[in-house]
Design a protein around this motif. Structure first.
Motif, PDB file in Angstrom:
ATOM      1  N   ILE A  77       0.861  -1.180   0.000  1.00 43.27           N
ATOM      2  CA  ILE A  77       0.000   0.000   0.000  1.00 43.27           C
ATOM      3  C   ILE A  77       0.900   1.233   0.000  1.00 43.27           C
ATOM      4  CG2 ILE A  77      -1.896   1.163   1.191  1.00 43.27           C
ATOM      5  CD1 ILE A  77      -2.162  -1.538   2.812  1.00 43.27           C
ATOM      6  N   VAL A  90      -2.836   0.467  -4.247  1.00 39.66           N
ATOM      7  CA  VAL A  90      -2.704  -0.862  -3.655  1.00 39.66           C
ATOM      8  C   VAL A  90      -2.192  -1.818  -4.726  1.00 39.66           C
ATOM      9  CG1 VAL A  90      -3.880  -2.709  -2.407  1.00 39.66           C
ATOM     10  CG2 VAL A  90      -4.657  -0.342  -2.132  1.00 39.66           C
ATOM     11  N   GLY A  99      -5.776  -1.794  -7.158  1.00 39.22           N
ATOM     12  CA  GLY A  99      -6.818  -0.837  -6.821  1.00 39.22           C
ATOM     13  C   GLY A  99      -6.274   0.460  -6.282  1.00 39.22           C
ATOM     14  N   ILE A 114     -13.487   2.932  -3.096  1.00 41.31           N
ATOM     15  CA  ILE A 114     -12.539   1.888  -3.441  1.00 41.31           C
ATOM     16  C   ILE A 114     -12.734   1.538  -4.909  1.00 41.31           C
ATOM     17  CG2 ILE A 114     -11.819  -0.493  -2.974  1.00 41.31           C
ATOM     18  CD1 ILE A 114     -12.688  -0.003  -0.069  1.00 41.31           C
ATOM     19  N   ASP A 116     -11.046  -0.339  -8.626  1.00 42.12           N
ATOM     20  CA  ASP A 116     -10.137  -1.371  -9.116  1.00 42.12           C
ATOM     21  C   ASP A 116      -9.046  -0.723  -9.968  1.00 42.12           C
ATOM     22  OD1 ASP A 116     -11.275  -0.857 -11.624  1.00 42.12           O
ATOM     23  OD2 ASP A 116     -12.297  -2.788 -11.751  1.00 42.12           O
ATOM     24  N   SER A 176     -10.791 -10.206  -5.652  1.00 44.94           N
ATOM     25  CA  SER A 176      -9.709  -9.297  -5.222  1.00 44.94           C
ATOM     26  C   SER A 176     -10.208  -8.175  -4.317  1.00 44.94           C
ATOM     27  CB  SER A 176      -8.990  -8.716  -6.435  1.00 44.94           C
ATOM     28  OG  SER A 176      -9.870  -7.918  -7.200  1.00 44.94           O
ATOM     29  N   GLN A 179      -8.869  -8.500  -0.812  1.00 47.10           N
ATOM     30  CA  GLN A 179      -7.539  -7.937  -0.573  1.00 47.10           C
ATOM     31  C   GLN A 179      -7.634  -6.434  -0.331  1.00 47.10           C
ATOM     32  OE1 GLN A 179      -5.879  -9.708  -4.296  1.00 47.10           O
ATOM     33  NE2 GLN A 179      -4.016  -9.815  -3.048  1.00 47.10           N
ATOM     34  N   LEU A 180      -8.439  -5.762  -1.134  1.00 45.00           N
ATOM     35  CA  LEU A 180      -8.581  -4.314  -1.007  1.00 45.00           C
ATOM     36  C   LEU A 180      -9.210  -3.938   0.332  1.00 45.00           C
ATOM     37  CD1 LEU A 180      -9.695  -3.477  -4.647  1.00 45.00           C
ATOM     38  CD2 LEU A 180      -7.479  -2.973  -3.594  1.00 45.00           C
TER      39      LEU A 180
END
Length: 194
Positions: A77, A90, A99, A114, A116, A176, A179-180
């Motif tokens: 990050i 990210v 993302g 958020i 992608d 995914s 993960q974010l």
């Protein structure tokens, strides 16, 4: 994506430290108290460390690495110096961008959009101004939530250590976005709560 992210509940514990410049977290499986991930800032520069002890802490850059308990890098990050609003990139363990978090101006309690890697909006992370609860949502549907777990009055009173629980309720396995969401929890403390 590493299979550890298919877990639905994570306990995030901040490492205790009286005078520390970096934010370090350990992430556990709360069902068996097993350490599953570590979150560290291993590459802090001298001036960043210096500014972390001032009122400008929220403006300093960060480069956070999330690794498995065996040391495998799974998320990175990054944010540069910021003044008013943060855009946080990210990356997965291989250095591919997965993302970006876009901090929103004038949000009570804190808010990230958020996105992608193609800048498509996946969900929103919104905090409550009255407390320490955050939720991930899309189209008024809650996907996950984050709440603060108190570790005991003495520890919380004398240090800045925080503990959080993230509960992912409505995100498919191997997506995914999981993960974010974990990456976003690491940013809550550094962007909104410091």
């Amino acid at each position: 994506m590493h299979p550890i992210f298919n877990q639905n509940i994570f306990l995030v514990k901040e490492q205790v430290g009286m005078f520390k410049a970096s934010n370090n977290f350990d992430i556990f499986n709360p069902e068996n108290n097993e350490l599953v991930l570590t979150c560290r800032e291993p590459n802090l520069g001298f001036f960043t460390k210096l500014f972390r002890f001032t009122d400008y802490k929220r403006m300093t850059p960060f480069d956070i690495e999330i690794r498995t308990a065996t040391g495998e890098l799974v998320i990175q990050i990054k944010r540069g110096v910021t003044i008013f609003r943060s855009d946080i990139d990210v990356f997965d363990g291989g250095g591919r961008k997965i993302g970006v978090f876009k901090q929103q101006f004038f949000s009570f309690g804190g808010r990230f959009e958020i996105h992608d890697q193609q800048d498509k909006n996946l969900c929103t992370l919104q905090g409550k101004w009255t407390g320490w609860d955050f939720k991930f949502s899309k189209d008024n549907k809650e996907l996950a939530n984050v709440s603060k777990k108190w570790a005991g009055l003495g520890k919380e009173f004398f240090t800045s250590a925080d503990n959080y629980v993230i509960n992912i309720s409505d995100v498919p396995q191997d997506n995914s976005l999981r993960q974010l969401m974990i990456a976003a929890v690491m940013c809550i403390d550094m962007v909104f709560k410091e």
